[in-house]
Design an enzyme around this catalytic site. Structure first.
Site, PDB file in Angstrom:
ATOM      1  N   ILE A   6     -11.954  17.637  81.311  1.00  0.00           N
ATOM      2  CA  ILE A   6     -13.645  17.149  80.966  1.00  0.00           C
ATOM      3  C   ILE A   6     -13.725  16.136  80.999  1.00  0.00           C
ATOM      4  CG2 ILE A   6     -12.118  17.224  78.391  1.00  0.00           C
ATOM      5  CD1 ILE A   6     -14.217  17.747  76.277  1.00  0.00           C
ATOM      6  N   SER A   7     -15.531  15.892  81.325  1.00  0.00           N
ATOM      7  CA  SER A   7     -15.709  14.793  82.494  1.00  0.00           C
ATOM      8  C   SER A   7     -15.813  13.658  80.852  1.00  0.00           C
ATOM      9  CB  SER A   7     -16.846  15.007  82.119  1.00  0.00           C
ATOM     10  OG  SER A   7     -17.283  15.519  83.730  1.00  0.00           O
ATOM     11  N   GLN A   8     -15.558  12.347  81.626  1.00  0.00           N
ATOM     12  CA  GLN A   8     -16.095  10.757  80.457  1.00  0.00           C
ATOM     13  C   GLN A   8     -17.105  11.020  79.135  1.00  0.00           C
ATOM     14  OE1 GLN A   8     -15.740   8.248  83.884  1.00  0.00           O
ATOM     15  NE2 GLN A   8     -16.683   6.739  81.709  1.00  0.00           N
TER      16      GLN A   8
END
Length: 225
Positions: free
Chosen positions: A65-67
């Protein structure tokens, strides 16, 4: 780490990168969506303590999950509007789609890994995101049945701009996509299509994404398989 700390980190990151992105602040609507979507519900149970860190979190199957900063920036770059219909390539855990769903009319999202796609669909349904539809498939080819799209967002690094996605982008629309080889230099790019179908691209800032896979994505060579 808490939601309030995540939001402070997000604002600090926006300020630090403003010379690259041209944005000294993100839209209030995007910031509110980031506050409202329960990020901790989109990470594995054994990684909940890392949910609000300003960094990517593994979600299984070699994906992340991207930052928060990257999710917020890509959303803001898309210039979402209430009546927009958006295509996402790379559903992952469903988090980016959930953020978008608070800002647009409809989100269609494609995930190539069945396990992740099925989990994302169930999670989004459970959390009440009724304007998001998940499809299992090769995102390189988009989702032509619902095209053209006001915006397209790609959450994995592609070797080039996928022709099928450009074809499914509405005139006047924008695609936000990371481009570059796996684990090397990648750039977050915007792709704008004008009324005549001409394309203009712009580099925003260096990023690090998992690679886009499938027929038009990266394939491991013999030494990487």
């Amino acid at each position: 780490m808490s939601l309030s700390q995540m939001m402070r980190d997000l604002e600090a990151e926006v300020s630090l990168t403003r010379h690259l992105t041209g944005r000294s602040a993100l839209s209030p609507e995007v910031m509110e969506a980031m506050r409202k979507v329960p990020r901790h519900r989109f990470v594995p149970a054994d990684r909940v303590q890392f949910a609000f860190d300003n960094g990517p979190v593994p979600i299984g199957c070699g994906q992340t999950i991207s930052q928060p900063f990257i999710v917020a920036l890509m959303t803001d770059l898309l210039n979402p509007e209430k009546e927009s219909v958006v295509l996402e390539i790379g559903a992952g855990s469903g988090y980016q789609a959930a953020v978008l769903s608070r800002l647009v009319k409809r989100v269609y999202t494609v995930e190539i890994i069945p396990e992740l796609g099925e989990q994302a669909a169930e999670r989004l349904k459970e959390l009440g995101y009724r304007n998001v539809e998940v499809r299992i498939g090769d995102g390189y080819f988009g989702w032509p049945e619902h095209a053209p799209y006001d915006g397209i967002i790609v959450t994995a690094a592609a070797p080039c701009f996928p022709d099928p996605l450009i074809g499914q982008l509405k005139p006047g629309g924008r695609m936000v996509i990371p481009v570059g080889p796996p684990y090397h230099h990648q750039e977050l790019m915007t792709v704008d299509k004008d009324a005549e179908g001409n394309i203009e691209t712009c580099s925003v800032l260096p990023v690090a994404f998992v690679p886009l896979t499938g027929e038009g994505g990266y394939r491991p060579g013999p030494e990487q398989a």
